[in-house]
Design a protein around this motif. Structure first.
Motif, PDB file in Angstrom:
ATOM      1  N   LEU A 193      13.219  42.549  60.685  1.00 41.07           N
ATOM      2  CA  LEU A 193      12.286  41.797  61.528  1.00 41.07           C
ATOM      3  C   LEU A 193      13.138  40.844  62.357  1.00 41.07           C
ATOM      4  N   ILE A 240       9.673  44.906  64.701  1.00 42.17           N
ATOM      5  CA  ILE A 240       9.935  45.574  63.422  1.00 42.17           C
ATOM      6  C   ILE A 240      10.801  46.791  63.729  1.00 42.17           C
ATOM      7  N   ALA A 284       5.905  44.044  56.016  1.00 44.93           N
ATOM      8  CA  ALA A 284       6.235  43.089  57.074  1.00 44.93           C
ATOM      9  C   ALA A 284       5.419  41.800  56.943  1.00 44.93           C
TER      10      ALA A 284
END
Length: 182
Positions: free
Chosen positions: A12, A68, A115
Motif C-alpha cells: 500500500l 494497492i 487492505a
C-alpha cells in the motif's frame, strides 16, 4: 516512493503519476461504479487529475488513499486507505474515512479485507486516531461484509446523494480486540 503499509500479498503505497493506466482500468469499469452513485471515468485526463488531487491530500492532510500493488506481479489492484473528510457527511466533519476500491478481477479474494485491516493498523498505530468511520451503499453486500468483518459497527442508515447508505464506526479499543482475533 513512500510505502505506507505492507501485508502478506500487498504493498500500500502513495499514488504515483505512473498509476494512470491501472487507475483508469479501475475507474472506467461500470461494474466497479455500480454502487458509487457516479458514472465511470471516461478518459485518462480525469485520472491524472484524480492522482494530483490525492497527492495534494498527502501534503494538506498527511493522509490520502493509497495505491494497492500486488507484491508478486507488481499489478495495480485498486486503492484503499484513509481520507480526512473535512466537509460534513452524515453530520460528521473532520473524521477519518476508511475506503477501498478494487479492479473487478481482484474481487472475492480477501484483498479488500486485507487492505482495510492494514489501513486501520495505520490509523490507530501511526495516526493515533481515536475512531474511524466508513460508509457503504446499503445494496453493496460485499462492501458491507468487509466492514463488519474487520470490526466496524453499523451505527445507522442515512441518505447521501439520494442513495441509502450504511454508516459504520470503529474506535481504537474495539480495533485492538479485533486485531487479537486475526
Amino acid at each position: 516512493m513512500k510505502i505506507f503499509a505492507e501485508t502478506e500479498r500487498l504493498i500500500l503505497r502513495e499514488f504515483l503519476p505512473s498509476d494512470v493506466e491501472g487507475f483508469f482500468a479501475l475507474d472506467s469499469d461500470p461494474e466497479v461504479h455500480r454502487y458509487l452513485g457516479s458514472t465511470p471515468i471516461q478518459n485518462r485526463e480525469q485520472i491524472v487529475g484524480a492522482i494530483e488531487f490525492i497527492r495534494q491530500q498527502y501534503l494538506d492532510n498527511g493522509i490520502g488513499r493509497w495505491a494497492i500493488i500486488d507484491k508478486n506481479t507488481n499489478d495495480f489492484i485498486g486503492w484503499a486507505g484513509l481520507k480526512l473528510i473535512r466537509e460534513s457527511t452524515n453530520k460528521h466533519i473532520n473524521y477519518y474515512d476508511l475506503g477501498y476500491r478494487l479492479r473487478r478481477e481482484y474481487w472475492r479474494q480477501g484483498i479488500a479485507t486485507e487492505a482495510a485491516f492494514a489501513s486501520l493498523d495505520y490509523a490507530f498505530d501511526i495516526l493515533h486516531a481515536s475512531e474511524v468511520y466508513a460508509m457503504a451503499n446499503c445494496e453493496n453486500t460485499g462492501s458491507n461484509k468487509v466492514l463488519t468483518r474487520i470490526g466496524l459497527t453499523l451505527i445507522e442508515t442515512f441518505v447521501l446523494h439520494e442513495t441509502k447508505c450504511n454508516w459504520y464506526k470503529i474506535d481504537s479499543a474495539t480495533f485492538e480486540s479485533k486485531r487479537k482475533d486475526r
